[in-house]
Design an enzyme around this catalytic site. Structure first.
Site, PDB file in Angstrom:
ATOM      1  N   GLU A   1       0.846  -1.182   0.073  1.00  0.00           N
ATOM      2  CA  GLU A   1      -0.117   0.015  -0.032  1.00  0.00           C
ATOM      3  C   GLU A   1       0.672   1.265   0.084  1.00  0.00           C
ATOM      4  O   GLU A   1       0.276   2.504   0.178  1.00  0.00           O
ATOM      5  CB  GLU A   1      -1.011   0.023   1.387  1.00  0.00           C
ATOM      6  CG  GLU A   1      -1.893  -1.170   1.406  1.00  0.00           C
ATOM      7  CD  GLU A   1      -2.657  -0.999   2.432  1.00  0.00           C
ATOM      8  OE1 GLU A   1      -3.666  -0.474   2.817  1.00  0.00           O
ATOM      9  OE2 GLU A   1      -2.312  -2.022   3.563  1.00  0.00           O
TER      10      GLU A   1
ATOM     11  N   SER B   1      -6.262  -2.987   2.518  1.00  0.00           N
ATOM     12  CA  SER B   1      -6.734  -2.641   0.961  1.00  0.00           C
ATOM     13  C   SER B   1      -7.105  -3.963   0.325  1.00  0.00           C
ATOM     14  O   SER B   1      -6.882  -4.213  -1.157  1.00  0.00           O
ATOM     15  CB  SER B   1      -5.636  -1.789   0.259  1.00  0.00           C
ATOM     16  OG  SER B   1      -5.243  -0.645   0.734  1.00  0.00           O
TER      17      SER B   1
ATOM     18  N   TYR C   1      -9.086   1.429  -5.736  1.00  0.00           N
ATOM     19  CA  TYR C   1      -8.227   2.624  -6.223  1.00  0.00           C
ATOM     20  C   TYR C   1      -8.185   2.925  -7.690  1.00  0.00           C
ATOM     21  O   TYR C   1      -7.448   3.725  -8.185  1.00  0.00           O
ATOM     22  CB  TYR C   1      -6.632   2.090  -5.804  1.00  0.00           C
ATOM     23  CG  TYR C   1      -6.498   2.152  -4.191  1.00  0.00           C
ATOM     24  CD1 TYR C   1      -6.874   3.111  -3.498  1.00  0.00           C
ATOM     25  CD2 TYR C   1      -6.408   0.753  -3.853  1.00  0.00           C
ATOM     26  CE1 TYR C   1      -6.793   3.097  -2.000  1.00  0.00           C
ATOM     27  CE2 TYR C   1      -6.489   0.730  -2.295  1.00  0.00           C
ATOM     28  CZ  TYR C   1      -6.396   1.835  -1.599  1.00  0.00           C
ATOM     29  OH  TYR C   1      -6.371   1.586  -0.061  1.00  0.00           O
TER      30      TYR C   1
ATOM     31  N   ARG D   1     -12.223   4.131  10.014  1.00  0.00           N
ATOM     32  CA  ARG D   1     -13.345   3.765   9.194  1.00  0.00           C
ATOM     33  C   ARG D   1     -13.734   2.376   9.649  1.00  0.00           C
ATOM     34  O   ARG D   1     -13.024   1.551   9.708  1.00  0.00           O
ATOM     35  CB  ARG D   1     -12.868   3.865   7.654  1.00  0.00           C
ATOM     36  CG  ARG D   1     -14.174   3.845   6.714  1.00  0.00           C
ATOM     37  CD  ARG D   1     -13.546   3.555   5.054  1.00  0.00           C
ATOM     38  NE  ARG D   1     -13.034   2.113   5.289  1.00  0.00           N
ATOM     39  CZ  ARG D   1     -11.919   1.791   4.611  1.00  0.00           C
ATOM     40  NH1 ARG D   1     -10.958   2.983   4.115  1.00  0.00           N
ATOM     41  NH2 ARG D   1     -11.700   0.910   4.485  1.00  0.00           N
TER      42      ARG D   1
ATOM     43  N   ASP E   1     -15.893  -0.984   8.378  1.00  0.00           N
ATOM     44  CA  ASP E   1     -16.425  -1.570   7.194  1.00  0.00           C
ATOM     45  C   ASP E   1     -17.574  -2.553   7.758  1.00  0.00           C
ATOM     46  O   ASP E   1     -17.408  -3.547   8.609  1.00  0.00           O
ATOM     47  CB  ASP E   1     -15.460  -2.330   6.256  1.00  0.00           C
ATOM     48  CG  ASP E   1     -14.316  -1.252   5.799  1.00  0.00           C
ATOM     49  OD1 ASP E   1     -14.699  -0.010   5.590  1.00  0.00           O
ATOM     50  OD2 ASP E   1     -13.135  -1.756   5.358  1.00  0.00           O
TER      51      ASP E   1
ATOM     52  N   GLU F   1     -14.375  -5.398   9.675  1.00  0.00           N
ATOM     53  CA  GLU F   1     -13.156  -4.896  10.239  1.00  0.00           C
ATOM     54  C   GLU F   1     -13.187  -3.108  10.283  1.00  0.00           C
ATOM     55  O   GLU F   1     -13.907  -2.456   9.897  1.00  0.00           O
ATOM     56  CB  GLU F   1     -11.950  -5.104   9.434  1.00  0.00           C
ATOM     57  CG  GLU F   1     -11.818  -4.713   7.840  1.00  0.00           C
ATOM     58  CD  GLU F   1     -10.835  -5.248   6.910  1.00  0.00           C
ATOM     59  OE1 GLU F   1     -10.276  -6.045   7.320  1.00  0.00           O
ATOM     60  OE2 GLU F   1     -10.549  -4.627   5.703  1.00  0.00           O
TER      61      GLU F   1
ATOM     62  N   ASN G   1     -10.652   0.154  10.000  1.00  0.00           N
ATOM     63  CA  ASN G   1      -9.087   0.878   9.411  1.00  0.00           C
ATOM     64  C   ASN G   1      -8.842   1.986  10.192  1.00  0.00           C
ATOM     65  O   ASN G   1      -9.405   3.199  10.129  1.00  0.00           O
ATOM     66  CB  ASN G   1      -9.303   1.049   7.814  1.00  0.00           C
ATOM     67  CG  ASN G   1      -8.151   1.534   7.261  1.00  0.00           C
ATOM     68  OD1 ASN G   1      -7.148   2.321   7.663  1.00  0.00           O
ATOM     69  ND2 ASN G   1      -7.932   0.951   5.952  1.00  0.00           N
TER      70      ASN G   1
ATOM     71  N   GLY H   1      -7.269   5.737   3.599  1.00  0.00           N
ATOM     72  CA  GLY H   1      -7.062   6.398   2.873  1.00  0.00           C
ATOM     73  C   GLY H   1      -7.493   7.801   2.662  1.00  0.00           C
ATOM     74  O   GLY H   1      -8.600   8.161   2.939  1.00  0.00           O
TER      75      GLY H   1
END
Length: 310
Positions: A16, A150, A216, A255, A257, A270, A272, A276
């Protein structure tokens, strides 16, 4: 903090790294636009503290994704050196980076999460792992390396014939892997800033799977902000996100998910700790939906530096 030199740390050894550089560049530009003194620093592990000192850095804005940036290593190093940094502390980072441990935390505090089993490829052969998965799960299943982000090392296995390859691919990244039941509902994410949930986003990848390319590649995924769901489900997801934030003792922004099952019930996949901050990233979209522009978002994250860590 405008009299401080802010070091935006990017790069790192994970796959990443390029995403981290894009994140860091956007953050630096935003902070400079607000009148801050900010510089980019590429991570070189052996000389990190010397590099910060030579640049006369006062605060580290952590933009590292993956190894070192999100596993607690950077945080521990900076704490020992007395250097303030943005985001969550050692524990929240380490737990979030390890899907095995984070799933255990979710279960322990009553946060809904998909049923899963962990395997250690150092102790169990691939053939035995595959046999156990076939015995205890119904295909499709999700196979995940325990410590990647990611969607790296993650596969949705839709045929038993593909299970061996998925397990072998996952353990290239980590001998510990997490296998969980496949949820057939919709995909969402909840960003939580300073303990308060922002707008819920629904994620609709054109490929049908929210993998690395979908995340991405510009235009590869539709992001519906706010998510077209009921007020009650929105509040439920936001409450779940805030509970995750509270239980892991997060700082700054995270964040969370979430995936629903076929009945519409939400389950945490999960969280984060270093989301990003690129043009396709989710946290800026969620913040913008509640009136927080990107530069203001970066500034709010900057204010998390040092909070509750020393």
């Amino acid at each position: 903090m405008k009299d401080k030199h802010i070091i935006v740390l990017v790069g790192g050894p994970s796959k990443e790294a390029e995403v981290s550089r894009r994140t860091g560049s956007a953050i630096r530009e935003a902070l400079i636009g607000l009148g801050y003194h900010a510089s980019i620093l590429e991570l070189h592990e052996a000389t990190l503290l010397d590099d910060i000192k030579s640049m006369k850095g006062d605060i580290v804005f952590n933009a590292l994704h993956g190894k070192f940036g999100e596993d607690g290593a950077l945080q521990g190093t900076l704490e020992m050196a007395g250097i303030p940094y943005t985001g969550s502390g050692i524990m929240a980072q380490a737990v979030g980076m390890n899907k095995k441990i984070s799933k255990a935390v979710f279960s322990g505090v009553g946060i809904p999460t998909a049923r899963s089993i962990n395997y250690n490829a150092n102790l169990t052969s691939v053939s035995d792992i595959v046999a156990d998965i076939n015995e205890k799960f119904t295909i499709p299943v999700v196979v995940k390396a325990a410590t990647q982000g990611s969607s790296i090392g993650v596969a949705v296995v839709k045929s038993s014939d593909d299970l061996v390859a998925a397990v072998e691919e996952a353990i290239k990244y980590d001998p510990i892997l997490v296998v969980e039941e496949y949820l057939t509902g919709r995909e969402f994410t909840v960003s939580v800033l300073d303990g308060k949930a922002l707008a819920v986003i629904e994620i609709r990848p054109h490929s049908g799977e929210y993998d690395y390319e979908s995340k991405y590649t510009s235009g590869a995924t539709d992001y519906l902000v706010p998510a077209p769901i009921s007020d009650s489900l929105t509040k439920q997801m936001q409450a779940i996100g805030e509970l995750v934030y509270e239980e892991i003792q997060a700082n700054g922004v995270i964040r969370v998910d979430i995936m629903t099952n076929d009945k519409g019930d939400p389950f945490v996949l999960e969280y984060n700790t270093i989301p990003g901050m690129t043009s396709t990233s989710l946290v800026p979209k969620a913040a913008n939906a509640v009136g927080i522009a990107f530069p203001e978002l970066c500034e709010k994250i900057l204010y998390s530096a040092g909070l509750g860590k020393f």
